[in-house]
Design a protein around this motif. Structure first.
Motif, PDB file in Angstrom:
ATOM      1  N   ALA A 164     -47.658   5.215  18.428  1.00  0.00           N
ATOM      2  CA  ALA A 164     -48.908   4.927  17.667  1.00  0.00           C
ATOM      3  C   ALA A 164     -48.746   3.389  17.357  1.00  0.00           C
ATOM      4  N   SER A 165     -47.471   2.977  16.995  1.00  0.00           N
ATOM      5  CA  SER A 165     -47.445   1.501  16.661  1.00  0.00           C
ATOM      6  C   SER A 165     -47.862   0.620  17.647  1.00  0.00           C
ATOM      7  N   LYS A 166     -48.023   0.892  19.080  1.00  0.00           N
ATOM      8  CA  LYS A 166     -48.602   0.444  20.095  1.00  0.00           C
ATOM      9  C   LYS A 166     -50.112   0.589  20.488  1.00  0.00           C
ATOM     10  N   ASN A 167     -50.626   1.457  19.282  1.00  0.00           N
ATOM     11  CA  ASN A 167     -52.061   1.871  19.644  1.00  0.00           C
ATOM     12  C   ASN A 167     -52.866   1.466  18.390  1.00  0.00           C
ATOM     13  N   PRO A 168     -53.883   0.464  18.560  1.00  0.00           N
ATOM     14  CA  PRO A 168     -54.287  -0.167  17.379  1.00  0.00           C
ATOM     15  C   PRO A 168     -55.387   0.945  16.697  1.00  0.00           C
ATOM     16  N   TYR A 169     -56.028   1.843  17.276  1.00  0.00           N
ATOM     17  CA  TYR A 169     -56.720   2.939  16.893  1.00  0.00           C
ATOM     18  C   TYR A 169     -55.789   3.988  15.889  1.00  0.00           C
ATOM     19  N   ALA A 170     -54.593   4.111  16.109  1.00  0.00           N
ATOM     20  CA  ALA A 170     -53.824   4.960  15.329  1.00  0.00           C
ATOM     21  C   ALA A 170     -53.782   4.732  13.825  1.00  0.00           C
ATOM     22  N   THR A 198     -48.774   9.493  24.521  1.00  0.00           N
ATOM     23  CA  THR A 198     -48.963   8.020  24.628  1.00  0.00           C
ATOM     24  C   THR A 198     -49.761   7.490  23.240  1.00  0.00           C
ATOM     25  N   SER A 199     -50.543   8.075  22.940  1.00  0.00           N
ATOM     26  CA  SER A 199     -51.653   7.632  21.760  1.00  0.00           C
ATOM     27  C   SER A 199     -50.940   7.627  20.541  1.00  0.00           C
ATOM     28  N   GLY A 200     -49.634   8.413  20.387  1.00  0.00           N
ATOM     29  CA  GLY A 200     -49.140   8.492  19.146  1.00  0.00           C
ATOM     30  C   GLY A 200     -49.455   9.897  18.607  1.00  0.00           C
ATOM     31  N   GLY A 201     -49.886  10.773  19.406  1.00  0.00           N
ATOM     32  CA  GLY A 201     -50.256  12.105  19.079  1.00  0.00           C
ATOM     33  C   GLY A 201     -51.242  12.400  17.892  1.00  0.00           C
ATOM     34  N   LEU A 202     -50.997  13.580  17.513  1.00  0.00           N
ATOM     35  CA  LEU A 202     -51.759  13.896  16.259  1.00  0.00           C
ATOM     36  C   LEU A 202     -50.647  13.588  14.807  1.00  0.00           C
ATOM     37  N   LYS A 203     -49.513  13.527  15.252  1.00  0.00           N
ATOM     38  CA  LYS A 203     -48.605  13.112  14.369  1.00  0.00           C
ATOM     39  C   LYS A 203     -48.749  11.485  14.134  1.00  0.00           C
ATOM     40  N   GLY A 204     -48.885  10.639  15.073  1.00  0.00           N
ATOM     41  CA  GLY A 204     -48.908   9.308  14.842  1.00  0.00           C
ATOM     42  C   GLY A 204     -50.317   8.671  14.859  1.00  0.00           C
ATOM     43  N   CYS A 205     -51.252   9.164  15.887  1.00  0.00           N
ATOM     44  CA  CYS A 205     -52.389   8.740  15.718  1.00  0.00           C
ATOM     45  C   CYS A 205     -53.464   9.221  14.837  1.00  0.00           C
ATOM     46  N   GLY A 206     -53.082  10.330  14.269  1.00  0.00           N
ATOM     47  CA  GLY A 206     -53.831  10.911  13.330  1.00  0.00           C
ATOM     48  C   GLY A 206     -54.423  12.509  13.734  1.00  0.00           C
ATOM     49  N   THR A 243     -58.301   8.888  29.712  1.00  0.00           N
ATOM     50  CA  THR A 243     -59.020   8.164  30.453  1.00  0.00           C
ATOM     51  C   THR A 243     -58.551   6.749  30.622  1.00  0.00           C
ATOM     52  N   TRP A 244     -58.062   6.124  29.283  1.00  0.00           N
ATOM     53  CA  TRP A 244     -57.489   4.800  29.315  1.00  0.00           C
ATOM     54  C   TRP A 244     -56.419   4.592  30.149  1.00  0.00           C
ATOM     55  N   GLN A 245     -55.519   5.726  30.045  1.00  0.00           N
ATOM     56  CA  GLN A 245     -54.383   5.577  30.762  1.00  0.00           C
ATOM     57  C   GLN A 245     -54.666   5.654  32.416  1.00  0.00           C
ATOM     58  N   LEU A 246     -55.217   6.450  32.902  1.00  0.00           N
ATOM     59  CA  LEU A 246     -55.620   6.567  34.267  1.00  0.00           C
ATOM     60  C   LEU A 246     -56.498   5.415  34.804  1.00  0.00           C
ATOM     61  N   ARG A 247     -57.073   4.721  33.860  1.00  0.00           N
ATOM     62  CA  ARG A 247     -57.991   3.364  34.359  1.00  0.00           C
ATOM     63  C   ARG A 247     -56.887   2.188  34.150  1.00  0.00           C
ATOM     64  N   GLY A 248     -55.635   2.548  33.828  1.00  0.00           N
ATOM     65  CA  GLY A 248     -54.769   1.460  33.521  1.00  0.00           C
ATOM     66  C   GLY A 248     -55.092   0.397  32.411  1.00  0.00           C
ATOM     67  N   GLU A 249     -55.807   0.987  31.430  1.00  0.00           N
ATOM     68  CA  GLU A 249     -56.215   0.015  30.215  1.00  0.00           C
ATOM     69  C   GLU A 249     -55.460   0.268  28.955  1.00  0.00           C
ATOM     70  N   ALA A 250     -54.243   0.953  29.009  1.00  0.00           N
ATOM     71  CA  ALA A 250     -53.752   1.389  27.676  1.00  0.00           C
ATOM     72  C   ALA A 250     -52.722   0.035  27.244  1.00  0.00           C
ATOM     73  N   LYS A 251     -52.781  -0.781  28.021  1.00  0.00           N
ATOM     74  CA  LYS A 251     -51.882  -2.041  27.374  1.00  0.00           C
ATOM     75  C   LYS A 251     -50.466  -1.701  27.129  1.00  0.00           C
ATOM     76  N   SER A 252     -49.882  -1.960  26.030  1.00  0.00           N
ATOM     77  CA  SER A 252     -48.426  -1.935  25.916  1.00  0.00           C
ATOM     78  C   SER A 252     -48.116  -0.609  26.044  1.00  0.00           C
ATOM     79  N   ARG A 253     -48.936   0.640  26.029  1.00  0.00           N
ATOM     80  CA  ARG A 253     -48.304   1.820  25.996  1.00  0.00           C
ATOM     81  C   ARG A 253     -48.643   2.528  27.315  1.00  0.00           C
ATOM     82  N   GLN A 254     -49.001   1.460  28.340  1.00  0.00           N
ATOM     83  CA  GLN A 254     -49.321   1.855  29.784  1.00  0.00           C
ATOM     84  C   GLN A 254     -48.339   2.612  30.415  1.00  0.00           C
ATOM     85  N   VAL A 255     -48.633   3.816  30.969  1.00  0.00           N
ATOM     86  CA  VAL A 255     -47.650   4.720  31.897  1.00  0.00           C
ATOM     87  C   VAL A 255     -48.128   4.100  33.094  1.00  0.00           C
TER      88      VAL A 255
END
Ligand code: COA
Length: 387
Positions: free
Chosen positions: A176-182, A325-333, A348-360
């Motif tokens: 979640a700390s890598k996800n600005p929406y979390a 990777t989003s932080g889940g319900l626990k971290g992202c909310g 969707t963001w992960q499969l597009r390659g748009e997840a930045k520092s949390r990209q798999v």
């Protein structure tokens, strides 16, 4: 069935939001998703909106009519979908069926919940309606208490420890700390979790998902038309749903969610993939024990080995199968009606390659797992980057 793709995805920042109301949240997510799909609102044929408890939390029913009105989308059909915390996942499946069947071409799938306008106790009572009101909530069992029963039984049967559960929270806060929406942006330690206040023993504050405001939206289109809107359509290659008893005490086992096992089995069959083929996934970690059980019920590890998997780092961002990777319900909310849609936004963001520092790296196949109540509804969807 026609093949269906996600061509737009967006969400609001999750958290405690005192600046905006329910309609602002869903409108922001919806407009951003429409922009993301490079389309105009005039092209939209229908809305499916997931929300669990708007009536109890903000006193508003008839919410999809409100959304169509507020977003200027009248007179298209706007349908509310409710399945407790799986409302968003079932809304996604309903939109998928509408496009797949050929009934509609362009569909908005939204999910929204505004939970922090009432005291936490009132939110807990509203959430309790996802279980068996007469046999559980009326007897004093809130959702943390129900999952505490499940956790105790898992510890008893398989030796799962409180520290292993804490590791789920540590991982998800880190993601979640890598996800600005979390909702949460803070990194925590196992010690922080172990020291946090008891909510329903053995679950502590950091074992619980929070009370969150937020919204998420997706635009679905037939795959054959998807490239008109995006260079990177994400195909939904499976969507499956299953049900189980509402009350925990009616189940044969407390440590398996049968609805997850059944929905996953059907989804893998439909997609023609195996658990090992999944590159990234978002699972329903409403409580840390729920994520451990999801590893098992989705077939990522053998029954009883979920605690070991988190301890061995198998589900970390750089692990064998990165989970939440989003932080889940626990971290992202966990704005309950929005969660199932948000999970698909992250994939969707992960499969597009748009997840930045949390990209798999190289993620091609993703899975979402959205549970209603203590497991009475489960939706599993599998997505793949379209060639
Ligand atoms: N994880 C981490 N921190 C949390 C948190 C959580 N789940 N919930 C609250 N906090 C933090 C708040 O941000 C706040 O921090 P601050 O003091 O730095 O501002 C602090 O803890 C106190 O917040 P508050 O809202 O007073 O917490 P609370 O004790 O009233 O509520 C829970 C905590 C766990 C009871 C509540 O989050 C809850 O009911 N969660 C479960 C929700 C649920 O059942 N969802 C459905 C699942 S199926």
């Amino acid at each position: 069935m026609r093949r269906v793709a996600i061509v737009g995805a967006a969400m609001t920042k999750f958290g405690e939001d005192w600046e905006r109301g329910f309609r602002d949240l869903i409108a922001e997510a919806g407009v951003k998703a429409i922009d993301d799909a490079n389309m105009s609102g005039k092209e939209i044929d229908a809305i499916y909106g997931g929300t669990m408890a708007a009536g109890r939390l903000i006193g508003q029913e008839h919410i999809t009519a409100l959304i169509a009105d507020y977003m200027g989308l009248n007179p298209i059909p706007a349908t509310r979908v409710e399945a407790a915390c799986a409302s968003g996942g079932v809304a996604l499946r309903t939109g998928y069926l509408a496009v797949g069947s050929g009934l509609h071409d362009i569909v908005v799938v939204g999910g929204v919940e505004k939970m922090t306008d009432v005291p936490v106790g009132d939110a807990a009572v509203a959430l309790g309606g996802a279980g068996d009101q007469e046999w559980e909530l009326f007897m004093g069992a809130t959702f943390p208490a129900l999952y505490a029963f499940i956790a105790r039984r898992h510890m008893h049967e398989f030796g799962t420890t409180e520290e292993q559960m804490a590791m789920v929270a540590v991982k998800n806060h880190s993601n979640a700390s890598k996800n600005p929406y979390a909702h949460f942006q803070n990194v925590i330690s196992v010690r922080d979790v172990m020291k946090s206040k008891k909510v329903a023993s053995p679950l502590k504050l950091y074992d619980c998902s929070p009370i969150t405001d937020g919204a998420a939206a997706l635009i679905l289109a037939p795959l054959e038309k998807a490239r008109k809107y995006t260079d990177t359509p994400i195909e939904i290659i499976a969507s499956s749903q299953a049900s189980d008893t509402l009350a925990l005490h009616h189940r044969k086992s407390l440590t398996t969610l049968n609805a997850t096992v059944e929905a996953a089995r059907k989804a893998y069959n439909m997609a023609g993939v195996k658990p090992n083929d999944i590159d990234v996934c978002e699972v329903h970690d409403c409580f840390t024990i729920a994520e451990i059980i999801a590893y098992e019920d989705l077939g990522f590890v053998k029954k009883g080995k979920g605690g070991r998997a988190i301890e061995d780092g198998e589900t970390a961002l750089d692990g064998r199968i990165p989970v939440n990777t989003s932080g889940g319900l626990k971290g992202c909310g966990h704005p309950v009606g929005a969660t199932g849609v948000k999970q698909a936004v992250e994939i969707t963001w992960q499969l597009r390659g748009e997840a930045k520092s949390r990209q798999v790296k190289g993620a091609e196949i993703g899975l979402t797992h959205n549970v209603g109540g203590s497991g009475a509804t489960c939706v599993v969807s599998i997505m793949r980057r379209a060639d």
